[in-house]
Design an enzyme around this catalytic site. Structure first.
Site, mmCIF file in Angstrom:
data_model
loop_
_atom_site.group_PDB
_atom_site.id
_atom_site.type_symbol
_atom_site.label_atom_id
_atom_site.label_comp_id
_atom_site.label_asym_id
_atom_site.label_seq_id
_atom_site.Cartn_x
_atom_site.Cartn_y
_atom_site.Cartn_z
ATOM 1 N N GLY A 223 -77.409 69.860 27.219
ATOM 2 C CA GLY A 223 -76.846 69.717 25.872
ATOM 3 C C GLY A 223 -76.069 70.922 25.386
ATOM 4 N N ARG A 268 -72.183 69.514 30.968
ATOM 5 C CA ARG A 268 -70.919 69.941 30.364
ATOM 6 C C ARG A 268 -70.692 71.444 30.445
ATOM 7 N NH1 ARG A 268 -68.976 66.869 26.150
ATOM 8 N NH2 ARG A 268 -71.103 66.175 25.799
ATOM 9 N N CYS A 333 -53.562 48.448 26.885
ATOM 10 C CA CYS A 333 -53.179 47.519 25.810
ATOM 11 C C CYS A 333 -54.237 47.454 24.712
ATOM 12 C CB CYS A 333 -52.939 46.140 26.412
ATOM 13 S SG CYS A 333 -51.742 46.213 27.735
HETATM 14 N N1 LLP Z 1 -80.105 65.589 31.110
HETATM 15 C C1 LLP Z 1 -80.201 64.331 30.626
HETATM 16 C C2 LLP Z 1 -81.447 63.590 30.792
HETATM 17 C C3 LLP Z 1 -79.091 63.761 29.972
HETATM 18 O O1 LLP Z 1 -79.176 62.532 29.486
HETATM 19 C C4 LLP Z 1 -77.886 64.503 29.853
HETATM 20 C C5 LLP Z 1 -76.721 63.946 29.176
HETATM 21 C C6 LLP Z 1 -77.853 65.807 30.404
HETATM 22 C C7 LLP Z 1 -78.986 66.307 31.017
HETATM 23 C C8 LLP Z 1 -76.630 66.664 30.364
HETATM 24 O O2 LLP Z 1 -76.145 66.877 29.090
HETATM 25 P P1 LLP Z 1 -74.990 67.968 28.828
HETATM 26 O O3 LLP Z 1 -75.537 69.329 29.233
HETATM 27 O O4 LLP Z 1 -73.826 67.612 29.668
HETATM 28 O O5 LLP Z 1 -74.724 67.846 27.391
HETATM 29 N N2 LLP Z 1 -70.510 61.225 27.753
HETATM 30 C C9 LLP Z 1 -70.825 62.137 26.681
HETATM 31 C C10 LLP Z 1 -72.043 62.971 26.980
HETATM 32 C C11 LLP Z 1 -73.297 62.162 27.209
HETATM 33 C C12 LLP Z 1 -74.465 62.992 27.614
HETATM 34 C C13 LLP Z 1 -75.638 62.157 27.931
HETATM 35 N N3 LLP Z 1 -76.711 62.831 28.576
HETATM 36 C C14 LLP Z 1 -69.579 62.986 26.387
HETATM 37 O O6 LLP Z 1 -68.546 62.769 27.015
HETATM 38 O O7 LLP Z 1 -69.596 63.821 25.488
#
Ligand code: LLP
Length: 404
Positions: A223, A268, A333
Site C-alpha cells: 500500500g 506499486r 468506443c
Molecule cells: N498485498 C495484497 C494482499 C494486496 O491486495 C495488494 C494490492 C498489495 C499487496 C499491493 O499493494 P500496493 O503496494 O501495490 O499498493 N489496481 C489498483 C491497485 C489495487 C491494489 C490491490 N491490492 C491501482 O491501479 O491503483
C-alpha cells in the site's frame, strides 16, 4: 528516467511499456534500508499483481525480495520466474478449492481470507502453518476502490471474529501461525501505517494469548504510495519505517508476541515510477474541446478511467514554451477512454508525435485488456542502458487463440 524514445518507438513500436531496472533497484534498496535500520527480521515480498512480467519478478528476486501472489496464475508466474517456494507468499480472497490445491502443492506460505477458506482447505489437506488476513476495521487508499480494510471492504476476517478462526485451526492440529492485514493501496500517509500496525498487534496480542502460541510472522501488507502528480507529497519512507517499527517493537513486547518476522508486500512502490507508457498521436480533433487521440487507451492503461487516476503526460520532442489546453484520449468506443482531462501541452503537437505517460510501471500492463479488439502492447526492460524485449507485442492473430 529518460530514454531515447524515438529509437525505442522505431525498434519496438507503440504503444510500448518501458521499465527501468535501475529505478526498480533504487526503489527496493530505499525501502529495504529504511526498515533494516530498525528491525532485523524484516523481509519484502513484491506484490506480483502490480507487474507480473517474469523479467520484472527476476529483477526483484535478484535483489533478495520474495513475492506475494494472489491467484494460481500469479503463482505460476513466480514459479516460472524461478522464485523458490520458501520466498513465495499467497494472499487470495474467496479462494476456491482449485486455488487452495495449487497453493498447497506449491509449498508457499499463505494468508487465508476467512475461516471458511480454512475449512475449504482442510477438506483438501490440513496445513502445518496458517495465517489469516485480518480486517482491522480501518483502511485507507487513494480511491474508494483500493481501500481494502474497514467496514466496506470484502477482504479478511473482521477482527472481532478472528479468534474463532485461529481457535478452530488450532483444534485441527495447526501448530504454526502468522497474521496478516492489507488496509489499502497508494497511501502516502506514514502515520496511518503505524496506526494500523499498532491496531493489528493489539488484535494479535489478544488472539495469540488465548491461543497459547506466538506468530512466526506478522505481515502488514503493502500500500506504500507514490506521487503521481506534482502536488502529491512523496511518502517519507524513512519516517514511515521508523514509525511502523517503533509500534511493532513496542507491540511485540507489550503483547508478548515473541520475535516474529515483519513482512511487507509492496507492489506499486517498487515498480510504479520505474515504468512509462510510450504512445503515438493518431489524430488531432478540434471539437467542443481539443482532443489528442493516441494509440494507447483505457485498454492499455485502465487507471484513469477506473479510478480517475492521474498519469503525468509528456511530449518528449516538443518544447512546452507555448501550450494549449487539451484532453488525451484513446481509440476505444467509450467516453470513459480519456487518459487526461484538460491539461496543458505544447501547442504544436502533430499526428505521429510521441507521447509519454509517466508512472505506469504498476497496474499498467497488468490491468490491460484486448477490449475493442486491440491486441496488448509490448514491454521492454532497460538494463544497463540497453532495451530488451520482455513481452512481444500481441498480434490480431493472437485474438483468435481461444475461439473454439
Ligand atoms: N498485498 C495484497 C494482499 C494486496 O491486495 C495488494 C494490492 C498489495 C499487496 C499491493 O499493494 P500496493 O503496494 O501495490 O499498493 N489496481 C489498483 C491497485 C489495487 C491494489 C490491490 N491490492 C491501482 O491501479 O491503483
Amino acid at each position: 528516467m529518460n530514454h531515447n524514445y524515438k529509437e525505442l518507438a522505431k525498434e519496438f513500436g507503440t504503444p510500448l511499456y518501458i521499465y527501468d531496472q535501475k529505478q526498480i533497484e533504487e526503489n527496493y534498496h530505499r525501502l529495504r534500508s529504511a526498515f533494516d535500520k530498525h528491525y532485523e527480521k524484516f523481509s519484502i515480498h513484491y506484490a506480483v499483481k502490480a507487474n507480473p512480467n517474469p523479467a520484472v519478478i527476476k529483477v526483484l528476486i535478484g535483489l533478495g525480495s520474495g513475492v506475494d501472489c494472489s491467484s494460481p496464475g500469479e503463482l505460476e508466474h513466480a514459479l516460472r520466474a524461478g522464485v523458490p517456494a520458501s520466498k513465495i507468499l499467497y494472499t487470495g480472497n474467496y479462494e476456491s478449492p482449485e486455488d487452495l490445491t495449487k497453493v498447497l502443492e506449491s509449498g508457499a506460505k499463505f494468508n487465508l481470507d476467512d475461516l471458511n477458506s480454512f475449512k475449504r482447505m482442510i477438506s483438501i489437506k490440513t496445513p502445518e502453518r496458517v495465517s489469516f488476513r485480518i480486517n482491522p476495521g480501518m483502511g485507507k487508499g487513494s480511491h474508494e476502490a483500493v481501500v481494502t480494510g474497514g467496514t466496506d471492504a470484502k477482504f479478511g476476517i473482521p477482527y472481532e471474529k478472528a479468534i474463532e478462526a485461529y481457535q478452530f485451526a488450532k483444534e485441527q492440529g495447526v501448530t504454526k501461525f502468522g497474521i496478516h492485514m492489507m488496509t489499502g493501496s497508494n497511501n502516502l500517509e506514514p502515520f496511518f501505517f503505524a496506526e494500523a500496525v499498532e491496531k493489528l498487534l493489539t488484535i494479535g496480542g489478544g488472539i495469540f494469548k488465548e491461543l497459547g502460541f506466538t506468530p512466526d510472522y506478522i505481515d502488514i501488507g503493502g500500500g506504500f504510495g507514490i506521487p503521481y502528480h506534482e502536488e502529491d507529497v512523496p511518502l517519507d519512507v524513512e519516517l514511515m519505517a521508523e514509525l511502523i517499527c517503533d509500534k511493532f517493537k513496542e507491540g511485540i513486547v507489550k503483547h508478548e508476541l515473541g520475535e516474529p518476522e515483519l513482512l511487507v508486500e509492496p507492489g506499486r512502490y517498487l515498480v510504479g515510477n520505474a515504468g512509462v507508457l510510450l504512445s503515438k498521436v493518431t489524430g488531432l480533433k478540434d471539437s467542443y474541446r481539443q482532443f489528442i487521440g493516441i494509440d494507447a487507451g483505457m485498454n492499455t492503461l485502465m487507471r484513469p478511467s477506473l479510478y480517475g487516476a492521474i498519469h503525468r503526460v509528456e511530449v518528449p520532442y516538443r518544447s512546452s514554451e507555448n501550450t494549449r489546453l487539451v484532453s488525451i484520449c484513446g481509440q476505444v468506443c467509450e467516453n470513459a477512454d480519456i487518459l487526461a482531462h484538460n491539461i496543458l501541452l505544447p501547442e504544436d503537437i502533430e499526428e505521429g508525435d510521441l507521447i509519454l505517460l509517466r508512472d505506469a510501471g504498476a497496474y499498467g500492463f497488468a490491468m490491460s485488456s484486448v477490449y475493442n479488439g486491440r491486441p496488448r502492447p509490448a514491454e521492454v526492460l532497460i538494463e544497463n542502458g540497453k532495451a530488451r524485449l520482455i513481452r512481444r507485442r500481441e498480434k490480431i492473430d493472437d485474438l483468435f487463440n481461444f475461439y473454439v
